[in-house]
Design an enzyme around this catalytic site. Structure first.
Site, short mmCIF file in Angstrom:
data_model
loop_
_atom_site.label_atom_id
_atom_site.label_comp_id
_atom_site.label_asym_id
_atom_site.label_seq_id
_atom_site.Cartn_x
_atom_site.Cartn_y
_atom_site.Cartn_z
N ARG A 73 0.85 -1.20 0.00
CA ARG A 73 0.00 0.00 0.00
C ARG A 73 0.88 1.25 0.00
O ARG A 73 0.56 2.25 -0.62
CB ARG A 73 -0.96 0.03 1.20
N TYR A 100 -14.66 17.40 -16.57
CA TYR A 100 -15.09 16.01 -16.66
C TYR A 100 -16.29 15.79 -15.72
O TYR A 100 -16.25 16.22 -14.56
CB TYR A 100 -13.91 15.11 -16.26
N ASP A 106 -6.04 19.27 -14.66
CA ASP A 106 -6.29 17.91 -15.12
C ASP A 106 -5.83 17.85 -16.57
O ASP A 106 -6.46 18.43 -17.46
CB ASP A 106 -7.79 17.60 -14.99
N LYS A 165 -6.64 6.66 -19.66
CA LYS A 165 -6.81 7.21 -21.01
C LYS A 165 -5.52 7.05 -21.83
O LYS A 165 -5.10 5.95 -22.08
CB LYS A 165 -7.28 8.66 -20.91
C1 LIG Z 1 -11.68 9.82 -17.22
C2 LIG Z 1 -11.35 11.13 -16.67
C3 LIG Z 1 -11.24 11.32 -15.29
C4 LIG Z 1 -11.52 10.22 -14.30
O1 LIG Z 1 -10.60 9.19 -14.40
P1 LIG Z 1 -10.95 7.63 -14.09
O2 LIG Z 1 -9.68 6.95 -14.39
O3 LIG Z 1 -12.08 7.25 -14.99
O4 LIG Z 1 -11.35 7.57 -12.65
C5 LIG Z 1 -10.86 12.58 -14.84
N1 LIG Z 1 -10.63 13.60 -15.69
C6 LIG Z 1 -10.75 13.45 -17.02
C7 LIG Z 1 -10.48 14.62 -17.92
C8 LIG Z 1 -11.11 12.22 -17.56
O5 LIG Z 1 -11.23 12.09 -18.88
#
Ligand SMILES: *Cc1c(COP(=O)(O)O)cnc(C)c1O
Length: 384
Positions: A51, A103, A174, A199
């Site tokens: 962890r 998002y 982000d 992603k």
């Molecule tokens: C998908 C996404 C998230 C969340 O991420 P997860 O891996 O699905 O929890 C946050 N910000 C953006 C811009 C995203 O495309």
């Protein structure tokens, strides 16, 4: 050696491991272990319990930190876990200025969890509004996406960082849509960069992960402490999947971006069926010049409006090569309907203000042959 290498090479070569080197293993080992034996009383191999840290995860974190020009990255079990741990930096009475077109999951988290816990939010359009006008004495952070999801609004990162810092607030970006290959917000003044590793970093739609990246020692320490305490860490095997995915980050994005540019132009020609195309790579996009000043390319995400909601249903029902699914950043081209998928929990008045309609589709352009993508979309769009 690794820091002098180009980004393309650093995606592949940061992977030294003593034990793997003994056997000449090219792929980094998966240390599938929960705990680590101590050599003796008061001694540690550097790892105690997975962890807290695990060699496979640590390797991934080093690569992501290096690609994003940070000094530290933490790998989480999802992008939302990275957002949630970042939010733990703030408490009741703190105020955050957040992008209005974030998002959907982040917006849901802010509205349903953080606000309940006493954090106050003001949602603004960072691409057109001046954050200065919304600063309060208790403003502790700006939370921004650029380009935004799904409207591709572009915010000036450098300028926004100056405003945030003038008021003692942090700038959190982000950077999921760009990946560290195309944009490095820490270089432009951001304090924390967040990624959904699910992603572009993973790149194959096969794993869920998230990252925070920092370069301030103080923030790094705080985030690491919250991370090890709350425990939403990335598992060794999932860390390895992302290590493997990152090896091709540069070539995947080059190809996906080239496809996206062609598709955006093609969609513009579908007059009568496509009424609007939103892509930062198009000169007519209002943020085009600014975006290309702060990023290496327009990326591979685009949105478009069709002539009717019926057309949306027709397209989603007829596509064959393209998949109708949430998410983005993988090898396969995906179409998302924000209204019922990613943005289902965003209030209607916010959707309208952001320009997300029942005719808006978002496309994550993959790395297939572009003609095949176009042909599939063409047959799906045509008259029944
Ligand atoms: C998908 C996404 C998230 C969340 O991420 P997860 O891996 O699905 O929890 C946050 N910000 C953006 C811009 C995203 O495309």
């Amino acid at each position: 050696m690794s820091t002098k290498l180009s980004v393309e090479s650093r995606c592949i070569h940061l992977q030294e491991d003593d034990r793997a080197a003994r056997y000449g293993a090219i792929s980094f080992p998966i240390y599938q272990t929960a705990t680590f034996a101590h050599p003796g009383l008061g001694q540690s191999t550097g790892y105690d319990y997975s962890r807290v840290q695990n060699p496979t995860r640590e390797q991934l974190e080093k690569i992501v930190a290096s690609l994003e020009h940070g000094t530290d990255a933490i790998a989480f079990s999802s992008g939302m876990a990275a957002v949630a741990v970042t939010a733990e930096l703030f408490g009741p009475g703190d105020h955050i200025l957040a992008d209005r077109d974030l998002y959907g999951g982040t917006t849901r988290f802010f509205r349903s969890v953080c606000e309940k816990n006493g954090i106050e939010f003001t949602y603004i359009d960072f691409s057109t509004e001046d954050p200065e006008d919304y600063i309060k004495p208790n403003t502790k952070a700006f939370f921004v996406e650029t380009p935004t999801n799904p409207m591709m609004n572009i915010t000036d990162i450098r300028k926004t960082a100056v405003t945030a810092h003038a008021h003692g607030a942090l700038l959190i970006i982000d950077n999921t849509f760009m990946s560290p290959y195309l944009q490095n917000p820490l270089d432009l003044g951001a304090d924390i960069v967040i990624h959904s590793g699910s992603k572009y970093l993973a790149g194959h739609n096969d794993v869920i992960a998230g990252f925070t990246v920092t370069k301030s020692e103080e923030l790094t320490e705080k985030l690491r402490f919250i991370n090890k305490t709350t425990g939403a860490n990335l598992a060794p095997f999932d860390s390895w999947l992302i290590l493997r995915g990152i090896k091709t980050l540069a070539v995947r994005l080059d190809r996906a971006q080239e496809n996206a540019q062609k598709l955006a132009r093609w969609l513009q020609e579908k007059k009568g069926i496509v009424t609007k195309v939103i892509y930062p790579g198009l000169e007519e996009h209002p943020g085009h010049d600014l975006h290309l000043r702060q990023a290496k390319g327009p990326g591979a995400m685009l949105s478009f409006d069709t002539d009717s909601p019926e057309r949306v249903a027709q397209i989603l029902g007829r596509i064959r090569l393209i998949q109708y699914a949430e998410s983005l950043g993988g090898t396969e081209t995906l179409l998302t309907y924000p209204l019922t998928q990613t943005h289902v929990d965003v209030p209607p008045e916010e959707l309208e203000r952001n320009g997300i309609t029942d005719r808006t589709l978002r496309m994550s352009v993959g790395i297939e042959n572009c003609d095949d993508i176009i042909n599939d979309l063409d047959q799906a769009m045509g008259e029944a």
